[in-house]
Each structure stands twice: as C-alpha cells, then as structure tokens.
Write a protein that holds these residues in place. Structure first.
Motif: not given
Length: 526
Positions: A468-474
């Motif tokens: 999961x890409x970091x920005x989307x996880x955030x």
C-alpha cells in the motif's frame, strides 16, 4: 492568528482574505503617514467641491434613476443614512461567520485603494470590526450584482453606524449594545461614504475568495480519492503515464496526472484482465479534475483583480481632482468566475459519483462484495453496506449539476430601467458555495467507500500492507479517525458529517502544487 494582513492599497491575495476569514490572519491598516494622507485627500477634495457648489452623484443627487433629483444642501448629510436604511430589505439565510469576515475584508481592501472618497475613520471602523470579530448579520439574498451588492452591504454600512445586528462571541445582539460594551463610537457617514460602502462587489468577491480556496482543496482531494479507487478497483496506473500527458499539455491536467503517479508509485495495481482500458471515471480523471485545476489558475486573476480594485461609483481622483462616473460596481468578472467554477466543481461530483458506482456494483468492482458490505456468512443477507449512501451521493450530485446553469445569463432590468443590465454575480457566488457543499458531501461519502474497499481488498488477500503506497495508507488512517470499517449496517450520517467537516477544515495534507501561481493582482485572464 499567525499572519498579519496589511491593508494599504497594495495587492492582496485570495489566501490572505481567507486567512482573515478563518481567524488565521489579523487585518491591520497601514499606519504610515503617507498612506493616511493619501486616504484623506479624497474626502478633503469632496468637501472643497461641495463648498464650491459642485454636483456629485449620490452626494448632492438621488441614487440610481433618481440621479436627476437634486438634494437640498441642508439634507445632504442625511442622504447616506437613507441609503442604507431603505436597502434594509434582505432575505434568506445569514452569511456565516467566515463569509461575514470575508465580506468586511473585501470591502476594506477596495476602499483602501483610496479612490472612493472615504475618511480614515471609516477604514478604521472596518478594521475595528475585524479586530474585535464583530460580525455584521448580512442576509444572503437581495443583490443583482450591480449597482454592486447594495442590499447586503447596507447591513455592513448600518453596523458601522451602530445599527442593526451583529454576531459577537457566538451570540446575535443589537450592534448598539456591542459597541457600547466595547466603547466603540458609531460612525456618522460623510456624504459619499454610504455609496462607497454599498456600491461595490464585496459580498460576491468575499464569497468568491472562500469558494476558490475550497475548490483548490477539493481538486487535491478528488485526486487522492481517484488514486484510492484506482487501487481498490484494480485499475491501470499506466493511464497516468508522464509520456502520455506530455502530448496533451494542459498544465492542470498534467498536475493531476503527476499527483496520481506520486500516489501510486509504490505499487503497480493489478490490471483487470478483462479490460485493457479502465472506464472513463478512472482513466479520464486527470482530464476532468484537470479542468478544475486549470480553472483555478485562470480564475484567480479575475477574483484578485476585483478584490484589489476600486469597485465603486463614482471614482474619486483626488490627485487630479476629478469625479469619474462609470460602472465599476459591475460584478461581471466575478459572475463569470463563479459560474465557471461551479461548473468545474459539479463535474467533480459527477466523476466521484461514477467511481462510486463502480465500487458498489459486483459487475464492475473486480470481486468486491455487493455495496461494499463487510458482513459475511448468514448475516450478509440482511446487511446492505453503502447502498443508501450511494443513493444519497446520486442525489447530491444531481442537485449540484442542476445548479450549473449560469446565473449571469439571467440579468433582469430593474430600478426604472436604470440598472437594465446586471451581473448576478452574488447569485453565482452563492450557487458556487452550494455546489461546493454538495460536492464535498459526495467526496466524503466516496472517500468512506474507498477506504471500505481498501480494507475489503486486504481481507481478501489482494493487497498487503507493504504494497500500500504511503500516501494512500495515510489517507486511510485519516478517514478511520472519523469512521470505522462497516461490518454491520449502522447509521452513517454523523460520520459523513464529520468527514465533511474535516474536508472543509482542510485537515489532511495532500499535495504541493508545482504549477506556477498567479501573483496577487496580476491581470491573468488566460
């Protein structure tokens, strides 16, 4: 407050007006001697002109079609009070606190140009309202946008004189009471000052500043939601390839595609084996959101030029000693900006509504449960997930689309055909604010659906935490602060409302624009 916004006739930005409106900025008048002297030249010139029996529209004459009526010398001083009194006929909701502050700041910005013949004392009284957060109660309805926002601005003029009502510390009270409590002396308007306060575009311009700022955040949020939905729907991230967008170089469209690439760079979403190309609401998202992004660049110039103009009539040229009669109260540029912006915003609602339709439907969502229900086993039969939320999204989208009819084309001849072509700029601005509200509601619901879909993919084993890409996880975690995963049906109105509030407060850091900004006051009508 973390910003000082200085009003001295130099260009202000949309962001500075929004900072004042949101209590993040403190409005202060320049106290330089040169600036104060420049302001006082206007009323001094008018006084000399009156002493020499000069005729001045709205000072020694009636207003509008009554401009042929001469005012007896002994009644000239009463005319400004009559102007704001007979315009006290507004209706509809009251502008909210942020809107009221934006209106006061926009009027101060215009009068601070020094071309309206107002006294230093009047500018200080406007500054005082913002300093003490005394908010005029301004009805939203009653302006045709030329001669300016006469009726709503009459409420500001009356408040400066200690009349009508204000909101102070959360309570609506008579202005006179609040002024007495704070030891503020009501103004007695000078002959030109009633006209200068009311014969301008401050209501539509203040609302336009707020609308632009909300739309800027909405473009970023819609991009983040699209990235989430691309992942959840197993979309094709190569639709946002840099080489692809190099051959159709709309700057805003390229910006959106760049943000999508940044969001999805940590993974290549599995491609739907049955489709080489995703449906338009994913594949063409940069083209849809990009229109809004490009509109923001170009419409900034329209709004900021209006904000930093002397939108008054007549204009007082104190240096050359001329009274210049014209139509600078006309809000056509703001009307165009708001009609254009609300169209681009409503298209965002429509885009997100179509993305949600894919998420919900087992024919198109690549293996997700119907309506994104989190229930399993026998209980799946009685749970309906986000079925009703999708219906609500469709309703909000339809209403937003319905409001895209341009307000400016509904000009009405009024006031004995003196105001025979008017801008409808304030109606366009109010429409834009309403379209924004509806679209933010759509965005909140689709964001909730996207995070639900993300967790369902995880539970299915289609998406690991590492992938999961970091920005989307955030963003997923941001949503979870307000709304939990939906296992069993529950009412969702409170959670959706909380998400809308977070959007309107711009709580989540999204992207930093790499596109060139338009300088405050720059004449950019691209």
């Amino acid at each position: 407050m973390d910003e000082v916004v200085v009003f001295d006739g130099t260009p202000l930005s949309i962001e500075q007006i929004v900072a004042v409106a949101e209590l993040r900025g403190k409005a202060v008048l320049s106290r330089t001697t040169a600036y104060q002297l420049r302001i006082e030249k206007g009323p001094a010139f008018l006084q000399r002109l009156l002493a020499e029996d000069g005729e001045i529209y709205g000072v020694t004459t009636g207003y509008g079609d009554s401009c042929t009526t001469s005012i007896p010398a002994e009644l000239v001083a009463e005319l400004p009070t009559h102007l704001y009194t007979f315009h006290g006929c507004g209706s509809g909701r009251m502008l909210n606190d942020e809107e009221s502050r934006a209106v006061v700041a926009a009027r101060l910005a215009s009068l601070a140009q020094g071309h309206s013949g107002v006294t230093w004392a009047l500018l200080e009284q406007l500054e005082r309202l913002l300093e003490h957060d005394i908010l005029p109660q301004i009805p939203a309805e009653g302006s045709v946008g030329a001669s300016g926002d006469l009726t709503p601005l009459s409420y500001l003029a009356a408040v400066l004189c200690g009349e009508r009502e204000v909101r102070y510390r959360g309570t609506v009270r008579p202005t006179a009471e609040v002024f007495a409590e704070l030891d503020i002396t009501p103004l007695r308007l000078k002959p030109k000052e009633g006209l200068a306060l009311m014969n301008g575009t401050a209501v539509m311009t203040g609302l336009a500043c707020l609308a632009w700022h909300r739309a800027d955040y909405l473009a970023r949020l819609a991009t983040r939601i699209t990235a989430l939905n691309t992942l959840v729907l197993k979309g094709n991230a190569h639709h946002f390839d840099e080489r692809l967008f190099a051959v159709k170089p709309h700057p805003g469209q390229q910006q959106i595609a760049r943000w999508l690439r940044e969001d999805l760079h940590c993974t290549t979403p599995p491609r739907n084996s049955q489709r080489l190309q995703d449906r338009y609401s994913l594949r063409c998202a940069p083209h849809v959101i990009g229109v809004l992004q490009d509109a923001l660049y170009s419409l900034r110039g329209f709004i900021e030029n209006e904000l930093n103009s002397a939108n008054d009539n007549p204009i007082i040229d104190a240096e050359g000693e001329h009274v210049l009669h014209g139509g600078h109260f006309y809000g056509g540029h703001v009307a165009f900006a708001m009609d254009s912006l609300k169209n681009a915003i409503a298209n965002i609602a429509d885009l997100l509504d179509r993305q949600m339709a894919q998420l919900m439907d087992i024919r198109y969502n690549n293996g997700l449960p119907s309506n994104l229900s989190g229930a399993s086993g026998p209980r799946a039969a009685i749970n309906h997930g986000l079925k009703a939320v999708q219906i609500a999204v469709s309703a909000w989208t339809a209403e937003a689309l319905k409001l895209t009819m341009p307000a400016s084309v509904f000009s009405r001849s009024t006031e004995c055909h003196n105001q025979d072509k008017v801008s409808m700029g304030t109606i366009a601005a109010r429409d834009c604010i309403r379209v924004l509200q509806l679209t933010e509601q759509v965005a909140a619901a689709v964001l909730l659906a996207a995070t639900q879909g993300l967790e369902l993919r995880r539970r299915q084993g289609d998406l690991s935490a590492e992938a999961l890409p970091q920005a989307l996880a955030a963003s997923h975690e941001d949503v979870r602060q307000y709304a939990a995963f939906i296992n069993e049906d529950r009412r969702l109105d409170g959670e959706l409302s909380a998400l809308v509030g977070a959007i309107q407060r711009r709580e989540w850091s999204l992207y930093v624009s790499s596109a060139p900004a338009v300088l405050a006051g720059e004449n950019n009508h691209a």
